[in-house]
Scaffold this active site. Sequence first.
Site, PDB file in Angstrom:
ATOM      1  N   GLU A 130      -7.545  11.075  12.622  1.00 48.22           N
ATOM      2  CA  GLU A 130      -8.121  10.017  12.042  1.00 48.22           C
ATOM      3  C   GLU A 130      -9.780  10.565  11.888  1.00 48.22           C
ATOM      4  O   GLU A 130     -10.320  11.187  12.890  1.00 48.22           O
ATOM      5  CB  GLU A 130      -8.467   8.609  12.608  1.00 48.22           C
ATOM      6  CG  GLU A 130      -9.217   7.710  11.972  1.00 48.22           C
ATOM      7  CD  GLU A 130      -9.256   6.287  12.575  1.00 48.22           C
ATOM      8  OE1 GLU A 130      -8.309   5.742  12.804  1.00 48.22           O
ATOM      9  OE2 GLU A 130     -10.462   6.045  13.229  1.00 48.22           O
ATOM     10  N   GLN A 164      -3.927   0.840  18.165  1.00 49.66           N
ATOM     11  CA  GLN A 164      -5.506   0.954  18.619  1.00 49.66           C
ATOM     12  C   GLN A 164      -5.189   1.827  19.954  1.00 49.66           C
ATOM     13  O   GLN A 164      -4.180   2.151  20.496  1.00 49.66           O
ATOM     14  CB  GLN A 164      -5.825  -0.431  19.227  1.00 49.66           C
ATOM     15  CG  GLN A 164      -6.974  -0.748  19.808  1.00 49.66           C
ATOM     16  CD  GLN A 164      -8.210  -0.376  19.014  1.00 49.66           C
ATOM     17  OE1 GLN A 164      -8.268   0.871  18.800  1.00 49.66           O
ATOM     18  NE2 GLN A 164      -8.646  -1.195  18.233  1.00 49.66           N
TER      19      GLN A 164
HETATM   20  P1  FAD Z   1      -5.075  -8.596  11.431  1.00 42.31           P
HETATM   21  O1  FAD Z   1      -3.629  -8.128  11.317  1.00 42.31           O
HETATM   22  O2  FAD Z   1      -5.217  -9.705  10.248  1.00 42.31           O
HETATM   23  O3  FAD Z   1      -5.018  -9.575  12.731  1.00 42.31           O
HETATM   24  C1  FAD Z   1      -6.280  -9.923  13.070  1.00 42.31           C
HETATM   25  C2  FAD Z   1      -6.093 -11.017  14.212  1.00 42.31           C
HETATM   26  O4  FAD Z   1      -5.560 -12.140  13.443  1.00 42.31           O
HETATM   27  C3  FAD Z   1      -5.235 -10.977  15.157  1.00 42.31           C
HETATM   28  O5  FAD Z   1      -5.699 -11.486  16.236  1.00 42.31           O
HETATM   29  C4  FAD Z   1      -4.039 -11.411  14.804  1.00 42.31           C
HETATM   30  O6  FAD Z   1      -3.180 -12.042  15.756  1.00 42.31           O
HETATM   31  C5  FAD Z   1      -4.255 -12.695  13.988  1.00 42.31           C
HETATM   32  N1  FAD Z   1      -3.681 -13.108  12.967  1.00 42.31           N
HETATM   33  C6  FAD Z   1      -2.962 -12.173  12.033  1.00 42.31           C
HETATM   34  N2  FAD Z   1      -2.296 -12.938  11.168  1.00 42.31           N
HETATM   35  C7  FAD Z   1      -2.371 -14.409  11.675  1.00 42.31           C
HETATM   36  C8  FAD Z   1      -1.613 -15.641  10.973  1.00 42.31           C
HETATM   37  N3  FAD Z   1      -0.843 -15.525  10.059  1.00 42.31           N
HETATM   38  N4  FAD Z   1      -2.006 -16.735  11.731  1.00 42.31           N
HETATM   39  C9  FAD Z   1      -2.791 -16.594  12.772  1.00 42.31           C
HETATM   40  N5  FAD Z   1      -3.553 -15.572  13.240  1.00 42.31           N
HETATM   41  C10 FAD Z   1      -3.179 -14.413  12.664  1.00 42.31           C
HETATM   42  N6  FAD Z   1     -11.972  -1.276  11.157  1.00 42.31           N
HETATM   43  C11 FAD Z   1     -12.582  -1.167  10.240  1.00 42.31           C
HETATM   44  O7  FAD Z   1     -13.790  -1.679   9.823  1.00 42.31           O
HETATM   45  N7  FAD Z   1     -12.421   0.191   9.330  1.00 42.31           N
HETATM   46  C12 FAD Z   1     -11.388   0.854   9.608  1.00 42.31           C
HETATM   47  O8  FAD Z   1     -11.160   1.874   8.842  1.00 42.31           O
HETATM   48  C13 FAD Z   1     -10.741   0.555  10.529  1.00 42.31           C
HETATM   49  N8  FAD Z   1      -9.298   1.151  11.070  1.00 42.31           N
HETATM   50  C14 FAD Z   1      -8.600   0.904  12.053  1.00 42.31           C
HETATM   51  C15 FAD Z   1      -7.580   1.449  12.267  1.00 42.31           C
HETATM   52  C16 FAD Z   1      -6.652   1.067  13.347  1.00 42.31           C
HETATM   53  C17 FAD Z   1      -5.542   2.018  13.583  1.00 42.31           C
HETATM   54  C18 FAD Z   1      -6.902  -0.029  14.228  1.00 42.31           C
HETATM   55  C19 FAD Z   1      -6.150  -0.293  15.293  1.00 42.31           C
HETATM   56  C20 FAD Z   1      -7.868  -0.678  13.906  1.00 42.31           C
HETATM   57  C21 FAD Z   1      -8.848  -0.285  12.819  1.00 42.31           C
HETATM   58  N9  FAD Z   1      -9.978  -1.161  12.486  1.00 42.31           N
HETATM   59  C22 FAD Z   1     -10.771  -0.891  11.436  1.00 42.31           C
HETATM   60  C23 FAD Z   1     -10.380  -2.499  13.140  1.00 42.31           C
HETATM   61  C24 FAD Z   1      -9.767  -3.755  12.830  1.00 42.31           C
HETATM   62  O9  FAD Z   1     -10.368  -3.895  11.364  1.00 42.31           O
HETATM   63  C25 FAD Z   1      -9.990  -4.735  13.552  1.00 42.31           C
HETATM   64  O10 FAD Z   1      -9.462  -4.608  14.776  1.00 42.31           O
HETATM   65  C26 FAD Z   1      -9.984  -6.025  12.989  1.00 42.31           C
HETATM   66  O11 FAD Z   1     -10.377  -7.223  13.848  1.00 42.31           O
HETATM   67  C27 FAD Z   1      -8.289  -6.482  12.719  1.00 42.31           C
HETATM   68  O12 FAD Z   1      -7.766  -5.917  11.708  1.00 42.31           O
HETATM   69  P2  FAD Z   1      -6.205  -6.133  11.577  1.00 42.31           P
HETATM   70  O13 FAD Z   1      -6.110  -5.487  10.219  1.00 42.31           O
HETATM   71  O14 FAD Z   1      -5.410  -5.755  12.377  1.00 42.31           O
HETATM   72  O15 FAD Z   1      -6.387  -7.641  11.400  1.00 42.31           O
END
Ligand code: FAD
Length: 290
Positions: A9, A168
């Site tokens: 990354e 993560q």
């Molecule tokens: P989601 O999958 O939407 O989950 C977020 C939260 O919502 C979780 O607590 C989940 O349990 C909850 N949730 C999901 N679906 C539901 C539902 N249907 N009902 C109720 N609750 C629900 N951030 C950046 O800004 N830029 C990046 O490029 C970036 N790259 C990343 C790469 C990786 C590999 C990782 C692990 C993280 C990255 N992040 C990045 C951080 C990420 O944007 C944050 O961790 C963010 O808070 C969550 O994103 P997510 O896509 O995992 O969210």
Amino acid sequence: MHKPQFSLEVFPPRRNAPVGTIYDTLDGLQGVHPDFISVTYGTGRSADRTATARICHTVRKEYDIPVVAHLTAQYLNEEQVDEALDMFKQAGVSAILALRGDAVEGREPTGVFHYASDLVSYIRQHQPDFQVFGACYPEGHPHASTLDDDITHLKLKVDAGLSGLISQLFFDNEEFLRFVDKTRTAGIHVPIEAGIMPVTNASQIQRMVSMCGSRIPNNLATLLERWGDDPEAMKQAGILFASQQISDLVSHGVDGIHLYTMNHPCTTRRIWNNVAPLFKATTPEVEIRV
Ligand code: FAD
């Protein structure tokens, strides 16, 4: 035996950094052979999809390495997501890491893409040529009430059309392996790449850990205590710790390793030199291919 994936990354240089620094990073990665490189996408003030697209284009066209573009969507509407996807397509991107992104203080989400799963469904429906990956959290997302709840939500995201997951960062392999077992029991069967962040600087790691909630196991705490004030020794110890983490995970048959390079090519190359032979194994079974 399957061949695990190895991916990297990188992130766009900070706005005030010279544009050429990304070339230094990518040039410095010559000799490392990742299956793909993913390029992050800012949230809030640092959001700039053109920067992500430009770097993806460089990685694809100039270095001939498959590339995954990150996209965070909670502050975007459908038109903006379409624009980003078109830009990524023109840049030669074949896969998107679909994310919700973190909340930015004082900014209202558009309310279109509440969760990453909404973005996954949207891409699958409107641009099905893209492969779509998602993020996962071996120790639970910091805002999830329990790990089990988080895995229930993860299953919804995978079922929306994910080809694979990238985790993560974590420092305790047992924690990751337990998480993978739990996801399999929950009916999640896509490949899961393990996110590894080399600890080369004690204060940087404290910052990271406070942001993402990863636990520091005793063996790493000992290293930090012993070498934290000696930058060169800390770097060497961190490179060895990450290399051992990777070696142990590969021995346990993980689907892949995703190395958070932090745009430090020298550290990345040194880790690669330690672990490269582990990624030469034979007959592929489960793979994230982009
Ligand atoms: P989601 O999958 O939407 O989950 C977020 C939260 O919502 C979780 O607590 C989940 O349990 C909850 N949730 C999901 N679906 C539901 C539902 N249907 N009902 C109720 N609750 C629900 N951030 C950046 O800004 N830029 C990046 O490029 C970036 N790259 C990343 C790469 C990786 C590999 C990782 C692990 C993280 C990255 N992040 C990045 C951080 C990420 O944007 C944050 O961790 C963010 O808070 C969550 O994103 P997510 O896509 O995992 O969210």
